[in-house]
Write a protein that holds these residues in place. Structure first.
Motif, short mmCIF file in Angstrom:
data_model
loop_
_atom_site.label_atom_id
_atom_site.label_comp_id
_atom_site.label_asym_id
_atom_site.label_seq_id
_atom_site.Cartn_x
_atom_site.Cartn_y
_atom_site.Cartn_z
N TYR A 25 0.87 -1.18 0.00
CA TYR A 25 0.00 0.00 0.00
C TYR A 25 0.91 1.23 0.00
CZ TYR A 25 1.37 0.40 4.86
OH TYR A 25 2.13 0.53 6.01
N PRO A 26 0.40 2.37 -0.44
CA PRO A 26 1.25 3.57 -0.51
C PRO A 26 1.29 4.29 0.84
CG PRO A 26 -0.88 4.00 -1.50
CD PRO A 26 -0.93 2.60 -1.01
N ARG A 27 2.19 3.87 1.70
CA ARG A 27 2.21 4.44 3.06
C ARG A 27 2.52 5.93 3.05
NH1 ARG A 27 7.66 1.26 4.95
NH2 ARG A 27 8.78 1.74 3.06
N GLU A 28 3.25 6.40 2.00
CA GLU A 28 3.58 7.83 1.92
C GLU A 28 2.31 8.69 1.91
OE1 GLU A 28 4.70 5.43 0.01
OE2 GLU A 28 6.89 5.50 -0.12
N ILE A 29 1.25 8.15 1.30
CA ILE A 29 -0.01 8.91 1.26
C ILE A 29 -0.57 9.05 2.67
CG2 ILE A 29 -2.43 8.73 0.51
CD1 ILE A 29 -1.44 7.87 -2.22
N LEU A 131 -7.67 6.66 -3.70
CA LEU A 131 -7.46 6.50 -2.25
C LEU A 131 -7.35 7.88 -1.60
CD1 LEU A 131 -6.86 4.68 0.24
CD2 LEU A 131 -4.44 4.82 -0.36
N VAL A 132 -6.64 8.80 -2.27
CA VAL A 132 -6.49 10.14 -1.71
C VAL A 132 -7.86 10.80 -1.57
CG1 VAL A 132 -5.61 12.47 -2.16
CG2 VAL A 132 -4.12 10.50 -2.45
N LEU A 147 2.94 15.60 0.48
CA LEU A 147 3.07 14.28 -0.16
C LEU A 147 4.46 14.15 -0.79
CD1 LEU A 147 1.95 11.54 -1.01
CD2 LEU A 147 1.04 12.62 -3.07
N ARG A 148 4.88 15.20 -1.49
CA ARG A 148 6.22 15.16 -2.13
C ARG A 148 7.29 14.91 -1.06
NH1 ARG A 148 9.90 16.59 -5.75
NH2 ARG A 148 8.47 16.36 -7.47
N ARG A 149 7.17 15.62 0.07
CA ARG A 149 8.16 15.48 1.14
C ARG A 149 8.16 14.04 1.68
NH1 ARG A 149 9.23 16.68 6.66
NH2 ARG A 149 7.07 16.75 7.35
N ARG A 150 6.98 13.46 1.82
CA ARG A 150 6.89 12.10 2.35
C ARG A 150 7.37 11.06 1.32
NH1 ARG A 150 7.40 12.76 7.58
NH2 ARG A 150 5.81 14.11 8.45
N VAL A 151 7.15 11.34 0.05
CA VAL A 151 7.65 10.41 -0.98
C VAL A 151 9.18 10.43 -0.95
CG1 VAL A 151 7.80 10.00 -3.47
CG2 VAL A 151 5.60 10.53 -2.44
N GLU A 152 9.76 11.63 -0.83
CA GLU A 152 11.24 11.72 -0.74
C GLU A 152 11.73 10.97 0.50
OE1 GLU A 152 12.00 15.90 -0.92
OE2 GLU A 152 11.71 15.96 -3.09
N GLN A 153 10.98 11.10 1.58
CA GLN A 153 11.37 10.40 2.81
C GLN A 153 11.27 8.87 2.62
OE1 GLN A 153 8.89 11.19 6.27
NE2 GLN A 153 10.71 11.38 7.53
N GLN A 259 9.09 14.24 -11.05
CA GLN A 259 8.60 15.57 -10.70
C GLN A 259 7.29 15.50 -9.90
OE1 GLN A 259 10.58 17.95 -11.33
NE2 GLN A 259 9.26 19.60 -10.56
N ASP A 260 6.41 14.64 -10.40
CA ASP A 260 5.10 14.51 -9.78
C ASP A 260 5.15 13.40 -8.71
OD1 ASP A 260 2.09 14.90 -9.94
OD2 ASP A 260 2.31 12.76 -10.21
#
Ligand code: SF4
Length: 362
Positions: A25-29, A131-132, A147-153, A259-260
């Motif tokens: 699952y996409p935990r970053e979300i 889901l979002v 979201l971008r910050r969490r994806v990078e994390q 980018q996205d």
């Protein structure tokens, strides 16, 4: 701090707790919504009520997950997320949502199954966005920058995990098998702000193993009962890599920061190792395991299987055959979770270790 105390503490800090059933699952979300996924794999419970709702031939991951809900142990959670992992999880989701009426939001996540086509990427992207919007109805709008910050994390976390796995594969990690998985599995409920520094410290403190003892690879769902790891430690066997659904199979093999952030999540999903729960072709799984054996010089593979886990069991005969043809030994164990080690299982593991030990000396 115990898992329960940690979760309570996170809730006091204002984070919402989402109980997440296995596996992808996409935990970053969830992180971007200031929510914390608390994964439910093998809670230490006695089965009391779940058997009344399930067939006897259901795996103990599902039995224990349902038991957690029935015993009210998930009361502090603010909702549940059910990824479409297998028929058994799907059935449990239906029991919980349609019949039990847990009185909390339930979210569903349908990831694509192989074979993948260009449309699979589009489909996955749509599932992420759906889901979002479902979460936004309950939790308010999501900030795309967050979201971008969490994806990078998430990428950073994956790169540390890859470094730890690489060090272990090369024999350069001193942590015992039991300590290794105790550490890795904390990622099932720790927030990345806490888990990342913990992993970094672990890597620093554990660098420099002697690489002695025969190496084995674990394949299956999760390293439970953990007593098997303790026994391997006592017998001087190093787990050098794994193909476990709850561990190595959820680490993307590489990451690129598109980018996205949604596109980046799609890239990560398709960069995960092959997996039974994604219907990956058998050949891909065999090749992946043989590459691991070659890279780690493992003497054997232990198929560490949960009883009645159909997705895994379908692939095991061919996987085991390929491992033997490649010259490595195979041990298949079929376990119920949290059941400890029987005398018979101990003897089988000892015999297996003796055999690979002899090969190591030859
Ligand atoms: S152990 Fe197997 S059958 Fe059970 S939930 Fe996990 S993938 Fe599904």
């Amino acid at each position: 701090m115990s898992r329960r105390e940690y979760l309570k503490n996170q809730k006091q800090k204002g984070r919402r707790l989402i109980g997440v059933f296995p596996a992808h699952y996409p935990r970053e979300i969830l992180w971007a919504f200031n929510s914390l996924p608390a994964e439910i794999w093998d809670p230490p419970l006695d089965i009391e009520g779940a058997n009344a709702h399930l067939q006897p031939y259901i795996c103990s991951v599902v039995k224990l997950g349902l038991e957690l809900i029935l015993q009210g142990k998930g009361d502090m959670l603010d909702g549940f997320l059910f990824p479409h992992t297998c028929d058994s999880i799907q059935n449990m989701a239906s029991i919980v949502y349609d019949y039990l009426g847990v009185g909390k939001p339930c979210y569903f996540f349908y990831h694509p199954k192989a074979p993948y086509r260009p449309s699979s990427r589009r489909y996955y992207l749509e599932q992420l966005k759906s889901l979002v919007s479902r979460l936004e109805r309950d939790l308010g709008p999501m900030d795309e920058n967050e979201l971008r910050r969490r994806v990078e994390q998430g990428h950073h976390l994956a790169s540390i995990l890859r470094e730890i796995y690489d060090a272990r594969r090369r024999g350069g990690l001193s942590a015992s098998n039991a300590d290794f998985y105790r550490m890795i599995r904390q990622g099932e409920y720790l927030h990345p702000d806490d888990f990342i520094p913990l992993l970094e410290d672990f890597l620093k403190a554990s660098r420099g193993g002697d690489g002695k003892g025969p190496g084995v690879i674990l394949s299956g769902v999760l390293p439970n009962p953990p007593e098997i790891l303790n026994l391997l430690d006592e017998l001087g066997v190093r787990v050098v890599d794994d193909d476990l659904l709850c561990c190595g199979r959820r680490i993307p093999m590489h990451t690129t920061m598109a980018q996205d952030p949604f596109e980046a999540l799609v890239d990560s999903y398709f960069a995960m190792p092959p997996c039974t729960t994604k219907d990956s072709p058998l050949k891909g799984r065999v090749d992946y395991l043989l590459e691991k054996i070659a890279a780690s010089k493992a003497k054997g593979v232990i198929f560490y299987l949960v009883k009645f886990c159909e997705p895994e069991w379908f692939d095991v005969p061919c996987m085991a055959e390929a491992v033997k043809e490649a010259g490595a030994a195979v041990l298949t164990v079929d376990v119920d979770l949290n059941q400890g080690l029987s005398g018979q299982l101990t003897t089988r593991i000892e015999a297996f270790v003796e055999m690979i030990g002899r090969q190591q000396e030859a």
